[in-house]
Motif scaffolding. Structure first.
Motif, PDB file in Angstrom:
ATOM      1  N   SER A  84      17.209 -35.711  41.186  1.00  0.00           N
ATOM      2  CA  SER A  84      16.071 -35.463  42.069  1.00  0.00           C
ATOM      3  C   SER A  84      15.832 -36.644  42.985  1.00  0.00           C
ATOM      4  O   SER A  84      16.146 -37.786  42.663  1.00  0.00           O
ATOM      5  CB  SER A  84      14.831 -35.203  41.221  1.00  0.00           C
ATOM      6  N   LYS A  85      15.279 -36.325  44.151  1.00  0.00           N
ATOM      7  CA  LYS A  85      14.968 -37.365  45.133  1.00  0.00           C
ATOM      8  C   LYS A  85      13.663 -38.054  44.736  1.00  0.00           C
ATOM      9  O   LYS A  85      13.550 -39.269  44.754  1.00  0.00           O
ATOM     10  CB  LYS A  85      14.795 -36.704  46.508  1.00  0.00           C
ATOM     11  N   ILE A  86      12.694 -37.217  44.402  1.00  0.00           N
ATOM     12  CA  ILE A  86      11.399 -37.748  43.979  1.00  0.00           C
ATOM     13  C   ILE A  86      11.076 -37.137  42.625  1.00  0.00           C
ATOM     14  O   ILE A  86      11.232 -35.933  42.436  1.00  0.00           O
ATOM     15  CB  ILE A  86      10.277 -37.374  44.972  1.00  0.00           C
ATOM     16  N   GLU A  87      10.672 -37.968  41.696  1.00  0.00           N
ATOM     17  CA  GLU A  87      10.299 -37.432  40.400  1.00  0.00           C
ATOM     18  C   GLU A  87       8.900 -37.898  40.048  1.00  0.00           C
ATOM     19  O   GLU A  87       8.604 -39.091  40.068  1.00  0.00           O
ATOM     20  CB  GLU A  87      11.297 -37.918  39.346  1.00  0.00           C
ATOM     21  N   VAL A 133      -7.176 -45.438  50.712  1.00  0.00           N
ATOM     22  CA  VAL A 133      -8.470 -44.836  50.393  1.00  0.00           C
ATOM     23  C   VAL A 133      -9.177 -45.711  49.364  1.00  0.00           C
ATOM     24  O   VAL A 133      -8.634 -46.023  48.310  1.00  0.00           O
ATOM     25  CB  VAL A 133      -8.288 -43.411  49.829  1.00  0.00           C
ATOM     26  N   GLU A 134     -10.393 -46.087  49.725  1.00  0.00           N
ATOM     27  CA  GLU A 134     -11.174 -46.939  48.839  1.00  0.00           C
ATOM     28  C   GLU A 134     -11.482 -46.186  47.546  1.00  0.00           C
ATOM     29  O   GLU A 134     -11.841 -45.012  47.579  1.00  0.00           O
ATOM     30  CB  GLU A 134     -12.484 -47.304  49.546  1.00  0.00           C
ATOM     31  N   GLY A 135     -11.321 -46.824  46.418  1.00  0.00           N
ATOM     32  CA  GLY A 135     -11.704 -46.213  45.144  1.00  0.00           C
ATOM     33  C   GLY A 135     -10.674 -45.272  44.556  1.00  0.00           C
ATOM     34  O   GLY A 135     -10.974 -44.562  43.607  1.00  0.00           O
ATOM     35  N   SER A 136      -9.432 -45.257  45.102  1.00  0.00           N
ATOM     36  CA  SER A 136      -8.435 -44.380  44.490  1.00  0.00           C
ATOM     37  C   SER A 136      -7.653 -45.136  43.423  1.00  0.00           C
ATOM     38  O   SER A 136      -7.325 -46.303  43.593  1.00  0.00           O
ATOM     39  CB  SER A 136      -7.491 -43.818  45.562  1.00  0.00           C
ATOM     40  N   ARG A 137      -7.410 -44.450  42.304  1.00  0.00           N
ATOM     41  CA  ARG A 137      -6.657 -45.056  41.198  1.00  0.00           C
ATOM     42  C   ARG A 137      -5.625 -44.035  40.750  1.00  0.00           C
ATOM     43  O   ARG A 137      -5.882 -42.840  40.801  1.00  0.00           O
ATOM     44  CB  ARG A 137      -7.591 -45.308  40.003  1.00  0.00           C
ATOM     45  N   ILE A 138      -4.501 -44.525  40.261  1.00  0.00           N
ATOM     46  CA  ILE A 138      -3.560 -43.562  39.706  1.00  0.00           C
ATOM     47  C   ILE A 138      -3.053 -44.026  38.342  1.00  0.00           C
ATOM     48  O   ILE A 138      -3.130 -45.207  37.990  1.00  0.00           O
ATOM     49  CB  ILE A 138      -2.331 -43.321  40.624  1.00  0.00           C
ATOM     50  N   SER A 139      -2.555 -43.058  37.575  1.00  0.00           N
ATOM     51  CA  SER A 139      -1.783 -43.406  36.389  1.00  0.00           C
ATOM     52  C   SER A 139      -0.568 -42.496  36.391  1.00  0.00           C
ATOM     53  O   SER A 139      -0.560 -41.471  37.063  1.00  0.00           O
ATOM     54  CB  SER A 139      -2.625 -43.202  35.135  1.00  0.00           C
ATOM     55  N   GLY A 140       0.446 -42.878  35.650  1.00  0.00           N
ATOM     56  CA  GLY A 140       1.685 -42.109  35.655  1.00  0.00           C
ATOM     57  C   GLY A 140       2.688 -42.766  36.585  1.00  0.00           C
ATOM     58  O   GLY A 140       2.482 -43.892  37.035  1.00  0.00           O
ATOM     59  N   GLN A 141       3.767 -42.039  36.860  1.00  0.00           N
ATOM     60  CA  GLN A 141       4.856 -42.644  37.636  1.00  0.00           C
ATOM     61  C   GLN A 141       5.329 -41.703  38.734  1.00  0.00           C
ATOM     62  O   GLN A 141       5.284 -40.484  38.583  1.00  0.00           O
ATOM     63  CB  GLN A 141       6.056 -42.892  36.716  1.00  0.00           C
ATOM     64  N   ILE A 142       5.766 -42.295  39.836  1.00  0.00           N
ATOM     65  CA  ILE A 142       6.526 -41.532  40.826  1.00  0.00           C
ATOM     66  C   ILE A 142       7.810 -42.308  41.078  1.00  0.00           C
ATOM     67  O   ILE A 142       7.771 -43.486  41.437  1.00  0.00           O
ATOM     68  CB  ILE A 142       5.750 -41.368  42.148  1.00  0.00           C
ATOM     69  N   LEU A 143       8.941 -41.653  40.838  1.00  0.00           N
ATOM     70  CA  LEU A 143      10.224 -42.314  41.071  1.00  0.00           C
ATOM     71  C   LEU A 143      10.816 -41.788  42.381  1.00  0.00           C
ATOM     72  O   LEU A 143      10.893 -40.578  42.596  1.00  0.00           O
ATOM     73  CB  LEU A 143      11.202 -42.030  39.924  1.00  0.00           C
ATOM     74  N   TYR A 200       5.190 -47.192  42.381  1.00  0.00           N
ATOM     75  CA  TYR A 200       3.927 -47.892  42.136  1.00  0.00           C
ATOM     76  C   TYR A 200       4.149 -49.207  41.404  1.00  0.00           C
ATOM     77  O   TYR A 200       3.213 -49.906  41.055  1.00  0.00           O
ATOM     78  CB  TYR A 200       2.937 -46.982  41.383  1.00  0.00           C
ATOM     79  N   ASN A 201       5.414 -49.548  41.179  1.00  0.00           N
ATOM     80  CA  ASN A 201       5.739 -50.850  40.603  1.00  0.00           C
ATOM     81  C   ASN A 201       5.359 -51.948  41.601  1.00  0.00           C
ATOM     82  O   ASN A 201       5.500 -51.776  42.812  1.00  0.00           O
ATOM     83  CB  ASN A 201       7.244 -50.885  40.333  1.00  0.00           C
ATOM     84  N   SER A 202       4.863 -53.064  41.081  1.00  0.00           N
ATOM     85  CA  SER A 202       4.369 -54.103  41.989  1.00  0.00           C
ATOM     86  C   SER A 202       5.481 -54.712  42.844  1.00  0.00           C
ATOM     87  O   SER A 202       5.221 -55.292  43.895  1.00  0.00           O
ATOM     88  CB  SER A 202       3.669 -55.203  41.195  1.00  0.00           C
ATOM     89  N   SER A 203       6.744 -54.541  42.422  1.00  0.00           N
ATOM     90  CA  SER A 203       7.832 -55.122  43.211  1.00  0.00           C
ATOM     91  C   SER A 203       8.242 -54.205  44.373  1.00  0.00           C
ATOM     92  O   SER A 203       9.106 -54.549  45.172  1.00  0.00           O
ATOM     93  CB  SER A 203       9.045 -55.382  42.323  1.00  0.00           C
ATOM     94  N   MET A 204       7.607 -53.025  44.470  1.00  0.00           N
ATOM     95  CA  MET A 204       7.971 -52.074  45.520  1.00  0.00           C
ATOM     96  C   MET A 204       7.571 -52.624  46.888  1.00  0.00           C
ATOM     97  O   MET A 204       6.440 -53.043  47.089  1.00  0.00           O
ATOM     98  CB  MET A 204       7.230 -50.756  45.264  1.00  0.00           C
ATOM     99  N   ASP A 205       8.510 -52.609  47.834  1.00  0.00           N
ATOM    100  CA  ASP A 205       8.216 -53.045  49.195  1.00  0.00           C
ATOM    101  C   ASP A 205       7.670 -51.839  49.978  1.00  0.00           C
ATOM    102  O   ASP A 205       8.401 -50.923  50.315  1.00  0.00           O
ATOM    103  CB  ASP A 205       9.506 -53.575  49.836  1.00  0.00           C
ATOM    104  N   LEU A 206       6.349 -51.874  50.217  1.00  0.00           N
ATOM    105  CA  LEU A 206       5.683 -50.728  50.869  1.00  0.00           C
ATOM    106  C   LEU A 206       6.274 -50.415  52.235  1.00  0.00           C
ATOM    107  O   LEU A 206       6.401 -49.259  52.625  1.00  0.00           O
ATOM    108  CB  LEU A 206       4.202 -51.043  51.057  1.00  0.00           C
ATOM    109  N   THR A 207       6.623 -51.480  52.968  1.00  0.00           N
ATOM    110  CA  THR A 207       7.180 -51.289  54.303  1.00  0.00           C
ATOM    111  C   THR A 207       8.463 -50.476  54.221  1.00  0.00           C
ATOM    112  O   THR A 207       8.671 -49.535  54.983  1.00  0.00           O
ATOM    113  CB  THR A 207       7.480 -52.671  54.905  1.00  0.00           C
TER     114      THR A 207
END
Lengths: 251, 278
Positions: free
Chosen positions: A3-6, A57-67, A74-81
């Protein structure tokens, strides 16, 4: 098939509002996946998780994973750019910048510091060709993008993404501001693009999902009700709720 | 007699027209009066010569230079500070206590009479920092004075930039700073420019704050620490001390024409810029 996105057990909260509830699904590469459901069911919210636009969005939180390609976005090492370069978004209203056609398409390349000059020109031409705009606009590249028709503007917004070579295109009701003919044209374009790109489309319009997508997910109040091939969802769904929704008995 | 709606409509239109004309007439009368009394005394030597006998004779060239230097320096200092403050307020912080305090502060600053800024400039720049009556003291004082105008107008311009532009910019992977410089400032430029032009006008016409900080020397300035007399101050002194009403009106005419020209140029420039981004 991989899968491309999991999405794994994804929950999203806006402050105390639980917008996406324990969703697990995977998106196939080089195909069109449709997400349908009534307003406020969390479908756009989920889409905006795929390139982390919800971070704004202010106040948004997530749990779980998106690969994405196996990496947790959502790993902190992810380069958002880089993530947003690879996973681009087309919005509901066509929203070109108040710049020329050329500058709109070249914008992403400038942001990412990609080579200038002839390479940018080639990329602009290629991206405009891919959305069928090149023949119409090749002599009007310096024209303001705001003077284009709504359909041309939406095509331009897609070209703007293609110019930075994404892998996934997220489309948030991309045709809701367009008339039926323009909608049909954009749908054809989506099918063409799905040969090379992975497309996830959120739509209100069930016929649209049936026409363009290979897989369809139905959401209801933040939960994933059913996710299967589009044919099964529309012709032989396994859940009563899905059948009621796609046959128009509610929603 | 009963008044029909149509009649009252006609009456209101006539009344509004009358009020508007009165406003315009007063404005035209003031400008016309000064130009009638002043234009006759303006000639090439008046614009290019130094003044003699305290301004009774000669020209206003040093005052033109002084006005340009003080105003120019003030705007060069205030514009970047003001625009960067606005960017911080609008793009880099979330609305909260801090932003509302800063906003309240700038509003208060905008409402303070200019002579108070003059007094502050005199105490702080002229005396404490030992800059003396000088171009630099005057410019710094005026910069503080116009800062609220620049911040307020730029804030309005930046807030008017559609949210969708920001979203798309982020969506394409730009950083916040890239978003600000490539998208927000580009679309807000006409509005920010208007604020800066307004500030130039305020600096040129300011008298009290300049008198207390830049002094009133008649000489040509030879350094940033030299005292200068701006056009408005020159006009004030010429008329207040009864030195030469002819030259006072002539100076006022030059001031009015300058401000008119700046506004017209700015208007045309902004319209071209706005046409580009709309």
């Amino acid at each position: 098939m991989d899968s491309k996105i999991e999405v794994r057990n994804l929950n999203l909260y806006y402050d105390t509002f639980h917008a996406v509830k324990d969703v697990t699904m995977s998106v196939k590469p080089q195909s069109i996946t449709a997400i349908i459901g009534p307003s406020g069911c969390g479908k756009s919210t989920l889409l905006r998780c795929f390139n982390r636009m919800n971070d704004l969005v202010e106040g948004s939180r997530i749990s779980g994973q998106i690969l994405f390609n196996g990496q947790d976005i959502y790993n902190s090492s992810m380069d958002l750019t880089q993530l947003r370069r690879k996973v681009g978004m087309v919005f509901q209203r066509p929203n070109p910048f108040p710049l020329s056609v050329f500058e709109n398409v070249a914008f992403g390349r400038r942001v990412h510091g990609l080579p200038k000059g002839s390479e940018t020109q080639m990329a602009v031409e290629k991206s405009l060709c891919a959305t069928g705009l090149w023949d119409e606009l090749k002599d009007k590249l310096n024209m303001s993008a705001l003077s284009l028709s709504a359909e041309q503007q939406q095509r331009l917004c897609i070209s703007r993404l293609l110019a930075i070579e994404p892998e996934v295109l997220l489309m948030d009701e991309p045709c809701s501001a367009l008339d039926p003919i323009a909608t049909g044209n954009i749908e054809d374009l989506m099918k063409e693009l799905a040969i090379n790109y992975t497309i996830v489309i959120v739509t209100h319009n069930m016929q649209q999902a049936a026409r363009v997508s290979e897989q369809t997910a139905l959401f209801w109040l933040g939960e994933l009700v059913e996710y299967d091939s589009t044919v099964r969802i529309f012709e032989n769904p396994s859940k009563k709720q899905t059948e009621d929704y796609v046959t128009g008995r509610f929603g | 007699m009963k008044i029909t709606p149509a009649a009252s409509q006609r009456f209101v239109v006539a009344f509004l027209w009358l009020i508007t004309s009165i406003t315009l007439l007063v404005l035209l009368f003031i400008i016309g009066y000064i130009l009638v009394h002043g234009l006759g005394h303006i000639n090439w030597s008046f614009l290019t010569e130094s003044s003699r006998r305290m301004g009774r004779e000669g020209g206003i060239f040093p005052m033109i230079v002084g006005t340009i230097l003080v105003t120019g320096l003030a705007v060069i200092i205030a514009a970047p500070v003001g625009v960067l403050t606005t960017i911080y307020l609008t793009e880099y912080t979330r609305e909260g206590k801090l932003t509302s305090i800063i906003r309240f502060g700038t509003d208060c600053l905008a409402a303070i009479p200019s002579i108070i800024f003059g007094l502050f400039g005199f105490v702080f720049f002229v005396v404490v920092l030992r800059m003396g009556f000088s171009i630099i003291s005057g410019a710094l004082t005026l910069a503080i004075m116009v800062l609220p105008t620049i911040i307020r107008t730029s804030e309005e311009a930046i807030r008017a930039v559609p949210k969708s532009y920001r979203e798309v910019s982020y969506g394409l992977g730009s950083t916040r700073w890239q978003m600000v410089t490539k998208v927000v400032l580009k679309s807000a430029l006409p509005g920010i420019g208007t604020g800066i032009v307004l500030s130039i006008g305020r600096c040129i016409s300011e008298t009290a704050a300049v008198m207390l900080t830049a002094g009133s020397a008649l000489r040509m300035p030879d350094s940033p620490f030299a005292s200068v007399r701006t056009l408005s101050l020159h006009f004030y002194i010429l008329s207040r001390e009864g030195i030469s009403m002819e030259n006072a009106y002539a100076t006022a005419s030059v001031l009015i024409i300058t401000i008119l020209v700046i506004n017209v140029i700015a208007y045309l420039l902004m319209r071209r810029l706005a046409a580009k981004v709309r």
